[in-house]
Design a protein around this motif. Sequence first.
Motif, PDB file in Angstrom:
ATOM      1  N   ILE A  32       0.840  -1.205   0.000  1.00  0.00           N
ATOM      2  CA  ILE A  32       0.000   0.000   0.000  1.00  0.00           C
ATOM      3  C   ILE A  32       0.871   1.250   0.000  1.00  0.00           C
ATOM      4  O   ILE A  32       0.572   2.231  -0.681  1.00  0.00           O
ATOM      5  N   ALA A  33       1.958   1.233   0.737  1.00  0.00           N
ATOM      6  CA  ALA A  33       2.852   2.391   0.808  1.00  0.00           C
ATOM      7  C   ALA A  33       3.440   2.731  -0.560  1.00  0.00           C
ATOM      8  O   ALA A  33       3.760   3.888  -0.832  1.00  0.00           O
TER       9      ALA A  33
ATOM     10  N   LEU B 285      -2.360   6.970  -4.106  1.00  0.00           N
ATOM     11  CA  LEU B 285      -3.096   7.148  -2.846  1.00  0.00           C
ATOM     12  C   LEU B 285      -2.510   8.308  -2.062  1.00  0.00           C
ATOM     13  O   LEU B 285      -1.292   8.423  -1.933  1.00  0.00           O
ATOM     14  N   PRO B 286      -3.374   9.171  -1.515  1.00  0.00           N
ATOM     15  CA  PRO B 286      -2.861  10.234  -0.655  1.00  0.00           C
ATOM     16  C   PRO B 286      -2.203   9.625   0.594  1.00  0.00           C
ATOM     17  O   PRO B 286      -2.615   8.573   1.076  1.00  0.00           O
ATOM     18  N   LYS B 287      -1.190  10.313   1.106  1.00  0.00           N
ATOM     19  CA  LYS B 287      -0.426   9.808   2.260  1.00  0.00           C
ATOM     20  C   LYS B 287      -1.331   9.548   3.471  1.00  0.00           C
ATOM     21  O   LYS B 287      -1.132   8.577   4.191  1.00  0.00           O
ATOM     22  N   TRP B 288      -2.338  10.382   3.691  1.00  0.00           N
ATOM     23  CA  TRP B 288      -3.204  10.214   4.859  1.00  0.00           C
ATOM     24  C   TRP B 288      -4.113   9.000   4.731  1.00  0.00           C
ATOM     25  O   TRP B 288      -4.586   8.458   5.729  1.00  0.00           O
ATOM     26  N   LEU B 289      -4.359   8.529   3.504  1.00  0.00           N
ATOM     27  CA  LEU B 289      -5.275   7.407   3.285  1.00  0.00           C
ATOM     28  C   LEU B 289      -4.588   6.048   3.464  1.00  0.00           C
ATOM     29  O   LEU B 289      -5.240   5.060   3.797  1.00  0.00           O
TER      30      LEU B 289
ATOM     31  N   ALA C 144       1.108  -2.713  13.420  1.00  0.00           N
ATOM     32  CA  ALA C 144       2.268  -2.645  12.523  1.00  0.00           C
ATOM     33  C   ALA C 144       1.839  -2.215  11.127  1.00  0.00           C
ATOM     34  O   ALA C 144       2.563  -1.482  10.449  1.00  0.00           O
ATOM     35  N   ALA C 145       0.656  -2.627  10.693  1.00  0.00           N
ATOM     36  CA  ALA C 145       0.158  -2.228   9.374  1.00  0.00           C
ATOM     37  C   ALA C 145       0.011  -0.713   9.296  1.00  0.00           C
ATOM     38  O   ALA C 145       0.369  -0.094   8.290  1.00  0.00           O
ATOM     39  N   VAL C 146      -0.496  -0.108  10.353  1.00  0.00           N
ATOM     40  CA  VAL C 146      -0.650   1.352  10.381  1.00  0.00           C
ATOM     41  C   VAL C 146       0.725   2.019  10.337  1.00  0.00           C
ATOM     42  O   VAL C 146       0.955   2.952   9.558  1.00  0.00           O
ATOM     43  N   VAL C 147       1.656   1.538  11.152  1.00  0.00           N
ATOM     44  CA  VAL C 147       2.991   2.132  11.228  1.00  0.00           C
ATOM     45  C   VAL C 147       3.712   2.038   9.883  1.00  0.00           C
ATOM     46  O   VAL C 147       4.267   3.024   9.394  1.00  0.00           O
ATOM     47  N   PHE C 148       3.695   0.863   9.268  1.00  0.00           N
ATOM     48  CA  PHE C 148       4.425   0.677   8.018  1.00  0.00           C
ATOM     49  C   PHE C 148       3.756   1.387   6.848  1.00  0.00           C
ATOM     50  O   PHE C 148       4.442   1.865   5.943  1.00  0.00           O
ATOM     51  N   ALA C 149       2.438   1.461   6.823  1.00  0.00           N
ATOM     52  CA  ALA C 149       1.760   2.160   5.732  1.00  0.00           C
ATOM     53  C   ALA C 149       1.962   3.671   5.836  1.00  0.00           C
ATOM     54  O   ALA C 149       2.004   4.368   4.822  1.00  0.00           O
ATOM     55  N   ALA C 150       2.119   4.182   7.045  1.00  0.00           N
ATOM     56  CA  ALA C 150       2.283   5.634   7.246  1.00  0.00           C
ATOM     57  C   ALA C 150       3.707   6.092   7.054  1.00  0.00           C
ATOM     58  O   ALA C 150       3.954   7.277   6.816  1.00  0.00           O
ATOM     59  N   GLY C 151       4.656   5.175   7.153  1.00  0.00           N
ATOM     60  CA  GLY C 151       6.066   5.553   7.104  1.00  0.00           C
ATOM     61  C   GLY C 151       6.610   5.672   5.700  1.00  0.00           C
ATOM     62  O   GLY C 151       5.879   5.622   4.706  1.00  0.00           O
ATOM     63  N   LYS C 152       7.928   5.821   5.652  1.00  0.00           N
ATOM     64  CA  LYS C 152       8.619   5.879   4.369  1.00  0.00           C
ATOM     65  C   LYS C 152       8.572   4.515   3.708  1.00  0.00           C
ATOM     66  O   LYS C 152       8.554   3.487   4.376  1.00  0.00           O
ATOM     67  N   THR C 153       8.571   4.495   2.387  1.00  0.00           N
ATOM     68  CA  THR C 153       8.625   3.211   1.684  1.00  0.00           C
ATOM     69  C   THR C 153      10.003   2.602   1.872  1.00  0.00           C
ATOM     70  O   THR C 153      10.994   3.299   1.988  1.00  0.00           O
ATOM     71  N   MET C 154      10.041   1.296   1.914  1.00  0.00           N
ATOM     72  CA  MET C 154      11.290   0.573   2.122  1.00  0.00           C
ATOM     73  C   MET C 154      12.087   0.545   0.817  1.00  0.00           C
ATOM     74  O   MET C 154      11.514   0.509  -0.260  1.00  0.00           O
ATOM     75  N   ARG C 155      13.389   0.550   0.943  1.00  0.00           N
ATOM     76  CA  ARG C 155      14.244   0.427  -0.238  1.00  0.00           C
ATOM     77  C   ARG C 155      14.645  -1.032  -0.384  1.00  0.00           C
ATOM     78  O   ARG C 155      15.028  -1.669   0.576  1.00  0.00           O
TER      79      ARG C 155
END
Length: 113
Positions: A65-66, A71-75, A101-112
Motif C-alpha cells: 500500500i505504501a 493514494l494520498p499519504k493520509w489514506l 504494525a500495518a498502520v505504522v508501516f503504511a504511514a512511514g517511508k517506503t522501504m528500499r
Amino acid sequence: ILITHLVLSGINVMIGKLSDGDLSLILAPLGALTTLQYNLTAAPASQPRNAILGQIFAITVANCIAYIKQLPKWLKPVIAPAIVIPGMARLGITHPPAGAAAVVFAAGKTMRW
C-alpha cells in the motif's frame, strides 16, 4: 520483560549504526507483542504461528500500500488495517500487534529494496 526490551533496544542501536541511521527495529507494536507473549500465553493471538505469520502478512500488505503513489499519504494508514485485520481473521492468523504494525508501516517511508 525488561531484559527482552533491553536486548531489542541494543539490537536497534546496532542496526541504526550499521545502516547509518536509515533502519530501525523498535516499533510501538513490539510493546503490544510482549504484553501478549508474557501475559496471555495461552491466547491464540499469542501463539508463535499467529505472531509470525500475522506480522509478515501485515507488513507485506502495508508495504504494498505504501508503494501506491496514487493514494494520498493520509489514506494509506487507513486502508492498511482495513485490509489486514479482516485478512488475518480470514486466514486464521489474528495477531493484534500486526494490525498496529500495518498502520505504522503504511504511514512511514517506503522501504528500499
